[in-house]
Design a protein around this motif. Structure first.
Motif, mmCIF file in Angstrom:
data_model
loop_
_atom_site.group_PDB
_atom_site.id
_atom_site.type_symbol
_atom_site.label_atom_id
_atom_site.label_comp_id
_atom_site.label_asym_id
_atom_site.label_seq_id
_atom_site.Cartn_x
_atom_site.Cartn_y
_atom_site.Cartn_z
ATOM 1 N N VAL A 1 -4.019 1.885 -6.391
ATOM 2 C CA VAL A 1 -2.922 1.243 -5.685
ATOM 3 C C VAL A 1 -2.900 -0.251 -5.991
ATOM 4 C CG1 VAL A 1 -2.035 0.610 -3.401
ATOM 5 C CG2 VAL A 1 -2.856 2.939 -3.832
ATOM 6 N N LEU A 2 -4.039 -0.905 -5.781
ATOM 7 C CA LEU A 2 -4.148 -2.354 -5.965
ATOM 8 C C LEU A 2 -5.423 -2.670 -6.720
ATOM 9 C CD1 LEU A 2 -3.319 -5.312 -5.385
ATOM 10 C CD2 LEU A 2 -4.520 -5.113 -3.196
ATOM 11 N N SER A 3 -5.270 -3.212 -7.900
ATOM 12 C CA SER A 3 -6.430 -3.619 -8.700
ATOM 13 C C SER A 3 -6.774 -5.054 -8.329
ATOM 14 C CB SER A 3 -6.128 -3.507 -10.198
ATOM 15 O OG SER A 3 -7.286 -3.745 -10.962
ATOM 16 N N VAL B 1 0.838 -1.205 0.000
ATOM 17 C CA VAL B 1 0.000 0.000 0.000
ATOM 18 C C VAL B 1 0.868 1.248 0.000
ATOM 19 C CG1 VAL B 1 -1.650 1.340 1.355
ATOM 20 C CG2 VAL B 1 -1.986 -1.122 1.068
ATOM 21 N N GLU B 2 1.881 1.253 0.832
ATOM 22 C CA GLU B 2 2.762 2.414 0.906
ATOM 23 C C GLU B 2 3.447 2.672 -0.432
ATOM 24 O OE1 GLU B 2 6.612 4.065 3.512
ATOM 25 O OE2 GLU B 2 5.739 2.091 3.918
ATOM 26 N N ALA B 3 3.950 1.619 -1.052
ATOM 27 C CA ALA B 3 4.623 1.777 -2.344
ATOM 28 C C ALA B 3 3.642 2.198 -3.427
ATOM 29 C CB ALA B 3 5.307 0.464 -2.725
ATOM 30 N N GLY B 4 2.445 1.619 -3.406
ATOM 31 C CA GLY B 4 1.448 1.988 -4.414
ATOM 32 C C GLY B 4 1.002 3.428 -4.290
ATOM 33 N N GLN B 5 0.844 3.891 -3.059
ATOM 34 C CA GLN B 5 0.459 5.289 -2.855
ATOM 35 C C GLN B 5 1.576 6.231 -3.286
ATOM 36 O OE1 GLN B 5 -0.506 5.020 1.321
ATOM 37 N NE2 GLN B 5 -2.702 4.762 0.931
ATOM 38 N N ALA B 6 2.822 5.841 -3.011
ATOM 39 C CA ALA B 6 3.965 6.671 -3.397
ATOM 40 C C ALA B 6 4.161 6.714 -4.907
ATOM 41 C CB ALA B 6 5.231 6.145 -2.718
ATOM 42 N N GLY C 1 -11.815 -4.131 5.761
ATOM 43 C CA GLY C 1 -12.503 -2.856 5.916
ATOM 44 C C GLY C 1 -11.548 -1.679 5.939
ATOM 45 N N GLY C 2 -10.383 -1.884 6.579
ATOM 46 C CA GLY C 2 -9.378 -0.824 6.603
ATOM 47 C C GLY C 2 -8.870 -0.478 5.210
ATOM 48 N N LEU C 3 -8.702 -1.485 4.371
ATOM 49 C CA LEU C 3 -8.268 -1.224 2.993
ATOM 50 C C LEU C 3 -9.349 -0.498 2.208
ATOM 51 C CD1 LEU C 3 -6.481 -4.601 2.126
ATOM 52 C CD2 LEU C 3 -5.426 -2.422 2.768
ATOM 53 N N GLY C 4 -10.617 -0.790 2.541
ATOM 54 C CA GLY C 4 -11.703 -0.047 1.914
ATOM 55 C C GLY C 4 -11.692 1.409 2.327
ATOM 56 N N GLU C 5 -11.479 1.672 3.612
ATOM 57 C CA GLU C 5 -11.441 3.047 4.108
ATOM 58 C C GLU C 5 -10.321 3.848 3.450
ATOM 59 O OE1 GLU C 5 -11.057 2.939 8.317
ATOM 60 O OE2 GLU C 5 -13.037 2.042 8.661
ATOM 61 N N GLN C 6 -9.189 3.191 3.186
ATOM 62 C CA GLN C 6 -8.053 3.867 2.554
ATOM 63 C C GLN C 6 -8.235 4.049 1.054
ATOM 64 O OE1 GLN C 6 -3.974 2.508 3.935
ATOM 65 N NE2 GLN C 6 -5.217 0.927 4.937
ATOM 66 N N GLY C 7 -9.251 3.419 0.489
ATOM 67 C CA GLY C 7 -9.445 3.487 -0.953
ATOM 68 C C GLY C 7 -8.564 2.520 -1.719
ATOM 69 N N VAL C 8 -7.891 1.615 -1.003
ATOM 70 C CA VAL C 8 -7.042 0.622 -1.675
ATOM 71 C C VAL C 8 -7.914 -0.422 -2.364
ATOM 72 C CG1 VAL C 8 -5.297 -1.168 -1.307
ATOM 73 C CG2 VAL C 8 -5.160 1.002 -0.066
ATOM 74 N N LEU C 9 -9.012 -0.802 -1.712
ATOM 75 C CA LEU C 9 -10.003 -1.690 -2.312
ATOM 76 C C LEU C 9 -11.263 -0.893 -2.606
ATOM 77 C CD1 LEU C 9 -9.746 -4.908 -0.084
ATOM 78 C CD2 LEU C 9 -8.628 -4.460 -2.273
ATOM 79 N N ALA C 10 -11.926 -1.239 -3.707
ATOM 80 C CA ALA C 10 -13.154 -0.525 -4.082
ATOM 81 C C ALA C 10 -14.079 -1.471 -4.824
ATOM 82 C CB ALA C 10 -12.834 0.687 -4.959
ATOM 83 N N GLU D 1 -3.694 -0.583 -18.742
ATOM 84 C CA GLU D 1 -3.749 0.826 -19.141
ATOM 85 C C GLU D 1 -2.801 1.701 -18.325
ATOM 86 O OE1 GLU D 1 -7.863 1.761 -18.680
ATOM 87 O OE2 GLU D 1 -8.489 0.459 -20.338
ATOM 88 N N GLY D 2 -2.037 1.068 -17.447
ATOM 89 C CA GLY D 2 -1.046 1.795 -16.664
ATOM 90 C C GLY D 2 -1.620 2.595 -15.516
ATOM 91 N N LYS D 3 -2.835 2.284 -15.101
ATOM 92 C CA LYS D 3 -3.489 3.045 -14.031
ATOM 93 C C LYS D 3 -3.278 2.435 -12.649
ATOM 94 C CE LYS D 3 -7.159 4.668 -17.146
ATOM 95 N NZ LYS D 3 -8.607 4.643 -17.433
ATOM 96 N N ALA D 4 -2.835 1.188 -12.595
ATOM 97 C CA ALA D 4 -2.682 0.489 -11.325
ATOM 98 C C ALA D 4 -1.238 0.077 -11.105
ATOM 99 C CB ALA D 4 -3.585 -0.750 -11.285
ATOM 100 N N ALA D 5 -0.746 0.303 -9.891
ATOM 101 C CA ALA D 5 0.619 -0.105 -9.569
ATOM 102 C C ALA D 5 0.708 -1.613 -9.386
ATOM 103 C CB ALA D 5 1.083 0.610 -8.305
ATOM 104 N N TYR D 6 -0.344 -2.190 -8.786
ATOM 105 C CA TYR D 6 -0.356 -3.625 -8.502
ATOM 106 C C TYR D 6 -1.676 -4.236 -8.965
ATOM 107 C CZ TYR D 6 3.575 -2.567 -5.359
ATOM 108 O OH TYR D 6 4.779 -2.147 -4.833
#
Length: 428
Positions: free
Chosen positions: A196-198, A185-190, A250-259, A273-278
């Motif tokens: 971050v994670l598809s 998550v940290e690397a994907g956000q950076a 749930g925490g990953l949902g709150e961070q927007g990592v999962l949707a 399409e190059g939109k996701a790091a992972y």
């Protein structure tokens, strides 16, 4: 190659109760092979199919696997001086049609299908146990052998496996082997990526793709008996471990990592399409990613910091001998040859590449198709998708609970309610 995982796996959710009885019949002819749709019987519905009576050995499977199998089946038939017919049946109709036809005595001698059908097929008396000699056993990966074992017996001869891995866009991040989800998550956000994670979640949930996070958080589906088989009376959903997993999800949902906006329809394209790091996906994603020219690395899926390993599902495709097949001896000879070495699996791989389960084939592919071999290695740390019929009660409630939790619902009460629903369905 562009494959959806459902072209390989058929979730146990479609394996509902089906009736069975038994009989048999046959007609032998000269050497040839065919790939044709299984035809409807006179006076039957369009969905009912019967064996090709002009063949000595009849194999039913879906269109993708039929295309990979027909040439090597013809070659094998020529060598045996028998006719082999590879008949195509739609994957979502194959299991029910096979059980009905086997019961009526007009079914095939073999089918090729996913291992998570085994429990339902055994329950309906549709397939027979098989024997693997020690040489064949030693050549197979352990997860493949575990997947085709039911009630202490082998019921299928494996030829390929699928599981999930972590794809990393190396143009967006150089963290190619994150040790934990938190590091990912940290690397994907950076990285500045839009996503971050598809990982497919969807509005209705996707318990298959969420399984590595669920298991890392401490969740399990069914407990195990003393002999290692699954205990359908011990449902883990709603238990302490599943609630701990739900809180992490749930925490990953709150961070927007999962949707829930990420689904099986767009998860891979967000990465290509190059939109996701992972991206968490399987070998079916390789074709689209390679076509898109994305620079990537493939690594195992990490778990949550300080928690369990992430264990995705492993799905194994295998050959099964029909219990009431007209020419069972031919089927038993064929599966013995499938197991003997990787000749048949390698021929099928050339048409429809899927991760191998035989060590000799993996060695041959190591230099040319390293990522396919990686998926075989990932599968060794995966859990075979439960083959017991009770799994059909799990997919929907668990997936929906996970989707709701990602969307902001209370993790504990939502997961507890899912467990209650599953137990009620199972009469527990």
């Amino acid at each position: 190659m562009s494959l959806n995982r459902r072209s390989f796996l058929s979730m146990t959710a479609i394996a509902t109760t089906l009736a069975a009885a038994a009989a048999c019949g046959s007609d032998n002819t000269s050497t040839a092979a065919s790939q044709a749709p299984a035809e409807a019987t006179d006076g039957s519905t369009d969905e009912q199919v019967v064996r090709d009576t002009n063949a000595d050995l009849v194999i039913w499977t879906d269109e993708v696997k039929a295309g990979a199998l027909k040439d090597i089946a013809q070659q094998w038939g020529d060598e045996q001086d028998i006719t082999v017919a590879v008949q195509t049946v739609a994957n979502d109709e194959l299991q029910s049609n096979f059980i009905a036809a086997n019961s009526a005595g007009n079914g095939p001698d073999m089918i090729v299908a996913a291992h998570d059908w085994i429990g339902n097929l055994v329950q309906n008396g549709a397939i027979s146990p098989i024997t693997l000699d020690s040489a064949a056993e030693s050549n197979y990966s352990q997860v493949a052998l575990d997947a085709v074992t039911y009630d202490g017996q082998y019921y299928g001869v494996p030829y390929c496996v699928e599981t999930l891995g972590l794809f990393v866009n190396t143009d967006l991040t150089d963290v190619t082997e994150p040790a934990t989800i938190e590091e990912l998550v940290e690397a994907g956000q950076a990285s500045g990526a839009d996503v971050v994670l598809s990982l497919p979640v969807g509005e209705s949930g996707d318990a298959y793709h969420m399984e590595p996070l669920y298991t890392s958080g401490g969740g399990y589906l069914f407990g195990t008996k003393s002999d290692g088989s699954l205990d359908a009376t011990d449902v883990g959903v709603g238990g302490e471990g599943s609630i701990a997993a739900a809180e992490k999800i749930g925490g990953l949902g709150e961070q927007g990592v999962l949707a829930t906006s990420v689904t099986s329809d767009n998860a891979i394209s967000l990465f290509t399409e190059g939109k996701a790091a992972y991206l968490i996906s399987g070998p079916w994603a390789l074709g689209d990613i390679n076509t898109a020219g994305i620079n990537f690395e493939l690594s195992k899926i990490p778990g949550f910091e300080g928690m369990e390993d992430a264990r995705p599902f492993a799905g194994v495709n295998a050959f099964y001998v029909a219990a009431a097949g007209a020419n069972k001896a031919f089927a038993e000879t064929f599966v013995a040859d499938v197991a003997k070495d990787s000749t048949i699996a390698e021929a099928m791989y050339a048409i429809n590449p899927l991760p191998p389960v035989q060590e000799d084939l993996a060695s041959k592919l190591e230099s040319s198709d390293a990522n396919m071999v990686k998926f075989m290695e990932f599968a060794e740390n995966a859990d075979p998708m439960p083959a017991i019929p009770e799994m059909s009660a799990v997919w929907g409630p668990l997936g929906m609970a996970e989707a709701n939790i990602v969307g902001g619902s209370d993790p504990e009460s939502t997961m507890t309610s899912a467990g209650d629903e599953i137990r009620s369905t199972l009469g527990l």
